[in-house]
Design a protein around this motif. Sequence first.
Motif, PDB file in Angstrom:
ATOM      1  N   HIS A 188       0.837  -1.202   0.000  1.00 33.15           N
ATOM      2  CA  HIS A 188       0.000   0.000   0.000  1.00 33.15           C
ATOM      3  C   HIS A 188       0.874   1.254   0.000  1.00 33.15           C
ATOM      4  O   HIS A 188       0.612   2.204  -0.732  1.00 33.15           O
ATOM      5  CB  HIS A 188      -0.924   0.014   1.222  1.00 33.15           C
ATOM      6  CG  HIS A 188      -1.931  -1.078   1.216  1.00 33.15           C
ATOM      7  ND1 HIS A 188      -1.784  -2.198   1.985  1.00 33.15           N
ATOM      8  CD2 HIS A 188      -3.083  -1.229   0.526  1.00 33.15           C
ATOM      9  CE1 HIS A 188      -2.817  -3.003   1.782  1.00 33.15           C
ATOM     10  NE2 HIS A 188      -3.623  -2.440   0.895  1.00 33.15           N
ATOM     11  N   ARG A 189       1.930   1.234   0.810  1.00 32.07           N
ATOM     12  CA  ARG A 189       2.813   2.403   0.902  1.00 32.07           C
ATOM     13  C   ARG A 189       3.516   2.669  -0.438  1.00 32.07           C
ATOM     14  O   ARG A 189       3.761   3.825  -0.788  1.00 32.07           O
ATOM     15  CB  ARG A 189       3.804   2.235   2.050  1.00 32.07           C
ATOM     16  CG  ARG A 189       3.112   2.435   3.422  1.00 32.07           C
ATOM     17  CD  ARG A 189       4.101   2.432   4.571  1.00 32.07           C
ATOM     18  NE  ARG A 189       4.562   1.095   4.929  1.00 32.07           N
ATOM     19  CZ  ARG A 189       3.846   0.207   5.615  1.00 32.07           C
ATOM     20  NH1 ARG A 189       2.635   0.506   6.028  1.00 32.07           N
ATOM     21  NH2 ARG A 189       4.345  -0.974   5.905  1.00 32.07           N
ATOM     22  N   LEU A 190       3.818   1.624  -1.184  1.00 30.13           N
ATOM     23  CA  LEU A 190       4.404   1.831  -2.513  1.00 30.13           C
ATOM     24  C   LEU A 190       3.392   2.525  -3.419  1.00 30.13           C
ATOM     25  O   LEU A 190       3.729   3.470  -4.136  1.00 30.13           O
ATOM     26  CB  LEU A 190       4.849   0.497  -3.115  1.00 30.13           C
ATOM     27  CG  LEU A 190       5.508   0.572  -4.491  1.00 30.13           C
ATOM     28  CD1 LEU A 190       6.733   1.480  -4.490  1.00 30.13           C
ATOM     29  CD2 LEU A 190       5.874  -0.832  -4.964  1.00 30.13           C
TER      30      LEU A 190
ATOM     31  N   THR B 170      -6.237   2.064   1.329  1.00 30.09           N
ATOM     32  CA  THR B 170      -6.149   0.818   0.553  1.00 30.09           C
ATOM     33  C   THR B 170      -6.110   1.034  -0.955  1.00 30.09           C
ATOM     34  O   THR B 170      -5.760   0.116  -1.700  1.00 30.09           O
ATOM     35  CB  THR B 170      -7.323  -0.119   0.873  1.00 30.09           C
ATOM     36  OG1 THR B 170      -8.555   0.551   0.561  1.00 30.09           O
ATOM     37  CG2 THR B 170      -7.318  -0.525   2.340  1.00 30.09           C
ATOM     38  N   HIS B 171      -6.470   2.239  -1.419  1.00 30.92           N
ATOM     39  CA  HIS B 171      -6.507   2.520  -2.853  1.00 30.92           C
ATOM     40  C   HIS B 171      -5.908   3.901  -3.124  1.00 30.92           C
ATOM     41  O   HIS B 171      -5.848   4.751  -2.239  1.00 30.92           O
ATOM     42  CB  HIS B 171      -7.956   2.526  -3.371  1.00 30.92           C
ATOM     43  CG  HIS B 171      -8.610   1.199  -3.330  1.00 30.92           C
ATOM     44  ND1 HIS B 171      -9.013   0.598  -2.156  1.00 30.92           N
ATOM     45  CD2 HIS B 171      -8.950   0.349  -4.325  1.00 30.92           C
ATOM     46  CE1 HIS B 171      -9.558  -0.569  -2.432  1.00 30.92           C
ATOM     47  NE2 HIS B 171      -9.536  -0.739  -3.741  1.00 30.92           N
ATOM     48  N   VAL B 172      -5.514   4.109  -4.374  1.00 29.15           N
ATOM     49  CA  VAL B 172      -5.116   5.426  -4.847  1.00 29.15           C
ATOM     50  C   VAL B 172      -5.962   5.731  -6.074  1.00 29.15           C
ATOM     51  O   VAL B 172      -6.026   4.912  -6.999  1.00 29.15           O
ATOM     52  CB  VAL B 172      -3.609   5.486  -5.198  1.00 29.15           C
ATOM     53  CG1 VAL B 172      -3.254   6.814  -5.840  1.00 29.15           C
ATOM     54  CG2 VAL B 172      -2.765   5.260  -3.945  1.00 29.15           C
TER      55      VAL B 172
ATOM     56  N   VAL C  80      -7.714   3.662 -10.831  1.00 30.02           N
ATOM     57  CA  VAL C  80      -7.771   3.220  -9.446  1.00 30.02           C
ATOM     58  C   VAL C  80      -6.677   2.168  -9.291  1.00 30.02           C
ATOM     59  O   VAL C  80      -6.643   1.180 -10.035  1.00 30.02           O
ATOM     60  CB  VAL C  80      -9.140   2.618  -9.080  1.00 30.02           C
ATOM     61  CG1 VAL C  80      -9.125   2.094  -7.643  1.00 30.02           C
ATOM     62  CG2 VAL C  80     -10.255   3.631  -9.281  1.00 30.02           C
ATOM     63  N   PHE C  81      -5.766   2.426  -8.345  1.00 31.85           N
ATOM     64  CA  PHE C  81      -4.677   1.501  -8.050  1.00 31.85           C
ATOM     65  C   PHE C  81      -4.970   0.828  -6.715  1.00 31.85           C
ATOM     66  O   PHE C  81      -5.420   1.490  -5.774  1.00 31.85           O
ATOM     67  CB  PHE C  81      -3.346   2.249  -7.935  1.00 31.85           C
ATOM     68  CG  PHE C  81      -2.945   2.958  -9.194  1.00 31.85           C
ATOM     69  CD1 PHE C  81      -2.172   2.323 -10.147  1.00 31.85           C
ATOM     70  CD2 PHE C  81      -3.325   4.275  -9.414  1.00 31.85           C
ATOM     71  CE1 PHE C  81      -1.776   2.982 -11.299  1.00 31.85           C
ATOM     72  CE2 PHE C  81      -2.932   4.949 -10.558  1.00 31.85           C
ATOM     73  CZ  PHE C  81      -2.160   4.293 -11.515  1.00 31.85           C
ATOM     74  N   ALA C  82      -4.669  -0.467  -6.629  1.00 34.76           N
ATOM     75  CA  ALA C  82      -4.933  -1.195  -5.386  1.00 34.76           C
ATOM     76  C   ALA C  82      -3.938  -2.332  -5.213  1.00 34.76           C
ATOM     77  O   ALA C  82      -3.330  -2.800  -6.177  1.00 34.76           O
ATOM     78  CB  ALA C  82      -6.354  -1.766  -5.407  1.00 34.76           C
ATOM     79  N   TRP C  83      -3.792  -2.768  -3.972  1.00 34.95           N
ATOM     80  CA  TRP C  83      -3.064  -4.000  -3.661  1.00 34.95           C
ATOM     81  C   TRP C  83      -4.103  -5.070  -3.414  1.00 34.95           C
ATOM     82  O   TRP C  83      -4.980  -4.919  -2.569  1.00 34.95           O
ATOM     83  CB  TRP C  83      -2.162  -3.828  -2.443  1.00 34.95           C
ATOM     84  CG  TRP C  83      -1.619  -5.134  -1.933  1.00 34.95           C
ATOM     85  CD1 TRP C  83      -1.936  -5.748  -0.758  1.00 34.95           C
ATOM     86  CD2 TRP C  83      -0.677  -5.989  -2.598  1.00 34.95           C
ATOM     87  NE1 TRP C  83      -1.261  -6.931  -0.650  1.00 34.95           N
ATOM     88  CE2 TRP C  83      -0.476  -7.106  -1.769  1.00 34.95           C
ATOM     89  CE3 TRP C  83      -0.005  -5.927  -3.817  1.00 34.95           C
ATOM     90  CZ2 TRP C  83       0.388  -8.148  -2.114  1.00 34.95           C
ATOM     91  CZ3 TRP C  83       0.853  -6.962  -4.163  1.00 34.95           C
ATOM     92  CH2 TRP C  83       1.052  -8.049  -3.323  1.00 34.95           C
ATOM     93  N   ASP C  84      -4.047  -6.145  -4.182  1.00 29.38           N
ATOM     94  CA  ASP C  84      -4.958  -7.281  -4.040  1.00 29.38           C
ATOM     95  C   ASP C  84      -4.256  -8.320  -3.174  1.00 29.38           C
ATOM     96  O   ASP C  84      -3.522  -9.174  -3.670  1.00 29.38           O
ATOM     97  CB  ASP C  84      -5.298  -7.844  -5.426  1.00 29.38           C
ATOM     98  CG  ASP C  84      -6.266  -9.005  -5.388  1.00 29.38           C
ATOM     99  OD1 ASP C  84      -6.549  -9.530  -4.280  1.00 29.38           O
ATOM    100  OD2 ASP C  84      -6.737  -9.399  -6.462  1.00 29.38           O
ATOM    101  N   GLY C  85      -4.456  -8.205  -1.859  1.00 31.80           N
ATOM    102  CA  GLY C  85      -3.781  -9.090  -0.919  1.00 31.80           C
ATOM    103  C   GLY C  85      -4.170 -10.543  -1.073  1.00 31.80           C
ATOM    104  O   GLY C  85      -3.359 -11.435  -0.832  1.00 31.80           O
ATOM    105  N   GLU C  86      -5.398 -10.797  -1.474  1.00 31.11           N
ATOM    106  CA  GLU C  86      -5.851 -12.178  -1.646  1.00 31.11           C
ATOM    107  C   GLU C  86      -5.069 -12.885  -2.752  1.00 31.11           C
ATOM    108  O   GLU C  86      -4.707 -14.046  -2.635  1.00 31.11           O
ATOM    109  CB  GLU C  86      -7.342 -12.186  -1.978  1.00 31.11           C
ATOM    110  CG  GLU C  86      -7.958 -13.560  -2.016  1.00 31.11           C
ATOM    111  CD  GLU C  86      -9.460 -13.486  -2.204  1.00 31.11           C
ATOM    112  OE1 GLU C  86      -9.977 -14.278  -3.006  1.00 31.11           O
ATOM    113  OE2 GLU C  86     -10.101 -12.640  -1.544  1.00 31.11           O
TER     114      GLU C  86
END
Length: 150
Positions: A6-8, A46-48, A67-73
Amino acid sequence: MLTEHHRLLHRLAGRWRGAEMMATTRWAPAGPAESEAVAEVALGGTHVFQSYRQVRDGRTAFESRAVFAWDGERERFAMFLFDTMGFVPDGPGIGVRDGDGLEFTRRSARGAGRHRYVFADEGRYRLTVAFAPAGGDWTDMLEGDYQRLD
């Protein structure tokens, strides 16, 4: 819970101005462009969300919303991109960490697009965009250098 992933993504947040060089494509001629991107961290971090506008010859030539996101699943980054070309994406661009940056690849029946963001420091990044038509080779479309304004 926010992670290093997320921080990236958060490094995209802010107001940015960039100088770009466009290659000749089926959509536009080669030449310089200027752009501005405004991105904000949203939904609890959680999103940008990003708004982008490219100007050529004093007029808006292209706009997009991402919309940028990290898909942890699935343990991968995702980019949902909508633009003035009007195509509805088949799905998100799948992203990976690329050194000190991010690379997203979007695929559809028309071909594939690759967006590579390289962070130089907290106040600057470079973007390259390439396209490969279905069954074809990658061709660079855009190279840009962006400076944080705020």
